[in-house]
Write a protein that holds these residues in place. Structure first.
Motif, PDB file in Angstrom:
ATOM      1  N   ARG A  35     -45.245  20.041  10.258  1.00 21.54           N
ATOM      2  CA  ARG A  35     -45.621  18.761   9.654  1.00 21.54           C
ATOM      3  C   ARG A  35     -46.504  17.953  10.603  1.00 21.54           C
ATOM      4  N   PHE A  36     -46.217  17.996  11.896  1.00 22.90           N
ATOM      5  CA  PHE A  36     -47.047  17.283  12.876  1.00 22.90           C
ATOM      6  C   PHE A  36     -48.409  17.955  13.052  1.00 22.90           C
ATOM      7  N   ALA A  37     -48.452  19.272  12.998  1.00 22.36           N
ATOM      8  CA  ALA A  37     -49.700  20.000  13.200  1.00 22.36           C
ATOM      9  C   ALA A  37     -50.700  19.732  12.081  1.00 22.36           C
ATOM     10  N   LEU A  56     -36.888  19.751   2.583  1.00 27.30           N
ATOM     11  CA  LEU A  56     -37.848  19.673   3.683  1.00 27.30           C
ATOM     12  C   LEU A  56     -37.937  18.254   4.229  1.00 27.30           C
ATOM     13  N   SER A  57     -38.001  17.304   3.342  1.00 30.13           N
ATOM     14  CA  SER A  57     -38.087  15.908   3.754  1.00 30.13           C
ATOM     15  C   SER A  57     -36.839  15.461   4.511  1.00 30.13           C
ATOM     16  N   LEU A  58     -35.672  15.823   3.993  1.00 27.60           N
ATOM     17  CA  LEU A  58     -34.415  15.461   4.649  1.00 27.60           C
ATOM     18  C   LEU A  58     -34.330  16.065   6.063  1.00 27.60           C
ATOM     19  N   ILE A  59     -34.692  17.323   6.188  1.00 21.61           N
ATOM     20  CA  ILE A  59     -34.623  17.994   7.483  1.00 21.61           C
ATOM     21  C   ILE A  59     -35.611  17.353   8.457  1.00 21.61           C
ATOM     22  N   PHE A  60     -36.828  17.127   8.008  1.00 23.82           N
ATOM     23  CA  PHE A  60     -37.865  16.510   8.851  1.00 23.82           C
ATOM     24  C   PHE A  60     -37.381  15.165   9.399  1.00 23.82           C
TER      25      PHE A  60
END
Length: 64
Positions: A35-37, A56-60
């Motif tokens: 996500r950062f890349a 994905l959002s929850l984990i991030f």
């Protein structure tokens, strides 16, 4: 190697999110780094990680 990064950042072995989503620390780190890349939409990462957009959002956000 990547395990050095896991240890250096203090990433735990597992993350358990508020809706009982469970993610191994390595997978959570990969989601964060991906996500950062390049900040794709969550739906673009579903096929890469095999998880729903909400997972994905929850984990991030848990790792962040």
């Amino acid at each position: 190697d990547i395990y050095w990064l896991l240890d250096g950042l203090g990433i735990p072995e597992n993350y358990i999110c508020c809706q009982r989503t469970n993610a191994p620390g390595m997978e959570a780190l990969m989601i964060l780094l991906r996500r950062f890349a390049y900040p794709n939409r969550w739906c673009d990462l579903v096929s890469l990680f095999g998880r729903s957009t909400s997972e994905l959002s929850l984990i991030f956000h848990k790792v962040l």
